[in-house]
Design a protein around this motif. Structure first.
Motif, mmCIF file in Angstrom:
data_model
loop_
_atom_site.group_PDB
_atom_site.id
_atom_site.type_symbol
_atom_site.label_atom_id
_atom_site.label_comp_id
_atom_site.label_asym_id
_atom_site.label_seq_id
_atom_site.Cartn_x
_atom_site.Cartn_y
_atom_site.Cartn_z
ATOM 1 N N HIS A 164 -21.857 117.492 119.041
ATOM 2 C CA HIS A 164 -22.397 116.995 120.311
ATOM 3 C C HIS A 164 -20.969 116.949 121.207
ATOM 4 N N GLN A 165 -21.101 116.893 122.548
ATOM 5 C CA GLN A 165 -20.058 116.632 123.386
ATOM 6 C C GLN A 165 -20.361 115.257 123.767
ATOM 7 N N ALA A 166 -20.902 114.326 123.282
ATOM 8 C CA ALA A 166 -20.944 112.884 123.282
ATOM 9 C C ALA A 166 -20.939 112.105 122.273
ATOM 10 N N PRO A 167 -20.835 110.886 122.220
ATOM 11 C CA PRO A 167 -20.804 110.244 120.752
ATOM 12 C C PRO A 167 -21.963 110.336 120.091
ATOM 13 N N LEU A 168 -21.565 110.542 118.789
ATOM 14 C CA LEU A 168 -22.801 111.062 117.745
ATOM 15 C C LEU A 168 -23.035 109.790 117.133
ATOM 16 N N THR A 169 -24.537 109.229 117.584
ATOM 17 C CA THR A 169 -24.701 107.862 116.915
ATOM 18 C C THR A 169 -25.569 107.664 115.690
ATOM 19 N N THR A 170 -26.229 108.813 115.190
ATOM 20 C CA THR A 170 -27.072 108.852 114.083
ATOM 21 C C THR A 170 -27.162 110.351 113.280
ATOM 22 N N LEU A 171 -27.474 110.080 112.189
ATOM 23 C CA LEU A 171 -27.673 111.318 111.407
ATOM 24 C C LEU A 171 -28.802 111.063 110.242
ATOM 25 N N ALA A 172 -29.387 112.064 110.036
ATOM 26 C CA ALA A 172 -30.381 112.121 108.707
ATOM 27 C C ALA A 172 -30.373 113.322 108.156
ATOM 28 N N PHE A 173 -31.031 113.523 107.025
ATOM 29 C CA PHE A 173 -31.006 114.734 106.176
ATOM 30 C C PHE A 173 -32.380 114.982 105.647
ATOM 31 N N VAL A 174 -32.989 116.164 105.678
ATOM 32 C CA VAL A 174 -34.322 116.669 105.112
ATOM 33 C C VAL A 174 -33.947 117.825 104.295
ATOM 34 N N ASP A 175 -35.055 117.994 103.360
ATOM 35 C CA ASP A 175 -34.986 119.041 102.377
ATOM 36 C C ASP A 175 -35.096 120.387 103.130
ATOM 37 N N ARG A 176 -34.544 121.354 102.820
ATOM 38 C CA ARG A 176 -34.786 122.882 103.228
ATOM 39 C C ARG A 176 -35.979 123.324 102.565
ATOM 40 N N VAL A 177 -36.205 122.952 101.491
ATOM 41 C CA VAL A 177 -37.276 123.542 100.449
ATOM 42 C C VAL A 177 -38.238 121.974 100.344
ATOM 43 N N PRO A 178 -39.211 121.925 101.048
ATOM 44 C CA PRO A 178 -40.054 120.356 100.993
ATOM 45 C C PRO A 178 -40.211 119.841 99.487
ATOM 46 N N GLY A 179 -39.727 118.711 99.327
ATOM 47 C CA GLY A 179 -39.877 118.195 97.858
ATOM 48 C C GLY A 179 -38.912 118.537 96.885
ATOM 49 N N SER A 180 -37.757 119.295 97.357
ATOM 50 C CA SER A 180 -36.777 119.596 96.303
ATOM 51 C C SER A 180 -35.794 118.773 96.183
ATOM 52 N N GLY A 181 -35.600 117.932 97.154
ATOM 53 C CA GLY A 181 -34.555 117.133 97.120
ATOM 54 C C GLY A 181 -33.206 117.683 97.349
ATOM 55 N N ASP A 182 -33.183 118.856 98.060
ATOM 56 C CA ASP A 182 -31.941 119.515 98.241
ATOM 57 C C ASP A 182 -31.140 118.887 99.446
ATOM 58 N N GLU A 183 -32.014 118.380 100.434
ATOM 59 C CA GLU A 183 -31.372 117.792 101.637
ATOM 60 C C GLU A 183 -30.353 118.658 102.366
ATOM 61 N N LYS A 184 -30.545 119.917 102.274
ATOM 62 C CA LYS A 184 -29.707 120.974 102.894
ATOM 63 C C LYS A 184 -29.543 120.984 104.759
ATOM 64 N N ILE A 185 -30.475 120.294 105.053
ATOM 65 C CA ILE A 185 -31.051 120.347 106.675
ATOM 66 C C ILE A 185 -30.296 118.945 107.279
ATOM 67 N N MET A 186 -29.447 118.916 108.148
ATOM 68 C CA MET A 186 -28.824 117.835 108.955
ATOM 69 C C MET A 186 -29.387 117.592 110.207
ATOM 70 N N ILE A 187 -29.821 116.559 110.564
ATOM 71 C CA ILE A 187 -30.355 116.363 111.902
ATOM 72 C C ILE A 187 -29.461 115.072 112.464
ATOM 73 N N THR A 188 -28.951 115.347 113.558
ATOM 74 C CA THR A 188 -27.966 114.535 114.620
ATOM 75 C C THR A 188 -28.494 114.200 115.832
ATOM 76 N N TRP A 211 -20.559 111.561 104.575
ATOM 77 C CA TRP A 211 -21.023 112.092 106.126
ATOM 78 C C TRP A 211 -20.915 110.956 107.079
ATOM 79 N N VAL A 212 -19.920 111.220 107.920
ATOM 80 C CA VAL A 212 -19.798 110.567 109.034
ATOM 81 C C VAL A 212 -19.872 110.836 110.353
ATOM 82 N N ALA A 213 -20.819 110.093 111.020
ATOM 83 C CA ALA A 213 -20.961 110.284 112.549
ATOM 84 C C ALA A 213 -20.143 109.876 113.386
ATOM 85 N N GLU A 214 -19.235 110.446 114.229
ATOM 86 C CA GLU A 214 -18.384 109.651 114.762
ATOM 87 C C GLU A 214 -18.565 109.728 116.327
#
Length: 407
Positions: free
Chosen positions: A79-103, A54-57
């Motif tokens: 975003h309409q501007a440079p995307l500097t950082t991204l992270a992931f979090v579980d949709r189901v807490p503690g599951s390790g699915d990391e299906k939610i992306m935060i930019t 997964w690449v933030a450009e």
């Protein structure tokens, strides 16, 4: 967006022209090295998930690249501007699915995405200047963001899938320069240690604690208390990378050093271990990656300084760190290093200002060159190692033609 240097300026320093000529020549030499993935822009952050990258450009897009085929399999117009950082979090807490992306972006916002539906779940007006770093502390349901406004902000993630802006649960305004690097360790569901590093070379260590005493307003999550534990001034200037690994704080800086300092389980410096002698580089260090190799049962360090990737033997930090090898495979500065544990060989992925992402087998990066073998591709002294003003005959000829073309 072009990755080529801008040559539109009328007046340019001779040294800049020389550097451009060297890069143009090197671009052709390294064109096929490292199975390059060519981007439309430049990678500002990367995250490896299985065989996907997964690449933030800086174009504002997130690209999902299949590392087996090098093909882009999905894109997000985030975003309409440079995307500097991204992270992931579980949709189901503690599951390790990391299906939610935060930019996070130069547009000062944090956005939350569902990676299954590609739906934008929420947009939060997060900072008064560029968002530069994000850190998820999953056991605490906490997101930390850092920005060019010199502020750290804490956000509750307990309802991250809801379509409302994130709720602020704390902030820190102790840095005097933009904060661009974060890392941390979770102590419990109600406490964590946060490391924040700024462009002045200052690193602060914070204890974060959920406030169980103060009663929030109805429906709002509890606030978090922050306590400064240590103020570390290990570097003279900008910290470009901060990594916690194997009981040490690993930092890369524009002051041309990598420093390795021990820390205790509580996050503070460990006085029982002595600091390691700084690892010197010829130019500022933009990226580092300490990596445990299971097949070798050892930890090695990989660093990026200029357009060179170096490997270091860190198996005995109490003795000394020794360089193993270096790879000269990009024609512009390398800015990111990530690990990809493919089978049967692990790889290092490198992103550069040349607009490419390349891969290198770890075993090749660790294999020292035979004595006397030069590190460049054609057997000539690499441009970044020549004495100032020392050119090859071809560069002298091209420079002369360029400077006299209007005569």
């Amino acid at each position: 967006m072009s990755n080529k240097p801008d040559k539109s300026s009328f007046l340019r320093a001779e040294s800049e022209l020389v550097l451009d000529l060297a890069r143009q020549g090197k671009e052709k030499k390294v064109a096929g090295l490292g199975s390059p993935i060519k981007l439309k822009g430049q990678a500002l952050d990367m995250f490896v998930r299985g065989n996907s990258l997964w690449v933030a450009e800086n174009t504002g897009f997130v690209l999902v690249i299949d590392l087996i085929t090098n093909e882009t399999v999905s894109t997000y117009r985030c975003h309409q501007a440079p995307l500097t950082t991204l992270a992931f979090v579980d949709r189901v807490p503690g599951s390790g699915d990391e299906k939610i992306m935060i930019t996070g972006s130069w547009d000062k916002t944090i956005k939350v995405w569902d990676t299954e539906t590609k739906e934008l779940l929420s947009t939060t007006q997060a900072h008064s200047d560029f968002v530069k770093a994000l850190l998820v502390l999953p056991k605490c349901n906490l997101l930390v963001s850092a920005g060019s406004d010199k502020v750290l902000r804490l956000w509750d993630l307990s309802n991250v899938t809801e379509k409302d802006p994130l709720v602020s649960v704390g902030s820190i305004s102790a840095h005097s320069r933009p904060v661009e690097m974060l890392d941390g360790i979770t102590l419990s569901g109600d406490s964590a240690v946060l490391y924040s590093a700024d462009t002045m070379g200052v690193m602060n260590v914070w204890l974060l604690e959920r406030d169980a005493v103060a009663q929030p307003a109805d429906g709002l999550p509890p606030r978090w208390r922050t306590t400064l534990r240590e103020n570390l001034t290990h570097h003279r200037t900008r910290i470009n990378q901060l990594v916690l690994h194997d009981g040490y704080i690993w930092t890369a800086s524009a002051d041309e050093t990598v420093k390795i300092h021990p820390y205790s389980s509580g996050g503070q410096g460990d006085e029982k271990k002595r600091p390691i002698k700084p690892i010197q580089h010829p130019t500022g260090v933009k990226a580092l990656l300490p990596l445990y190799i299971p097949s070798l049962d050892e930890t090695y360090l990989f660093t990026a300084s200029g357009d060179i990737i170096r490997s270091w033997d860190t198996s005995d930090l109490d003795d000394k760190v020794e360089q193993r090898n270096e790879i000269d495979g990009h024609w512009h500065d390398v800015t990111l290093l990530k690990a990809w544990f493919a089978s049967p060989d692990p790889y290092i992925l490198s992103a550069s200002l040349d607009g490419t992402i390349r891969r290198w087998k770890v075993k090749d990066l660790l294999t020292p060159k035979p004595p006397g073998e030069r590190s460049d591709l054609e057997g000539n002294t690499p441009a970044h190692r020549r004495a100032p003003g020392e050119l090859t005959e071809e560069e002298e000829r091209e420079l002369d033609e360029l400077l006299n073309e209007d005569d």
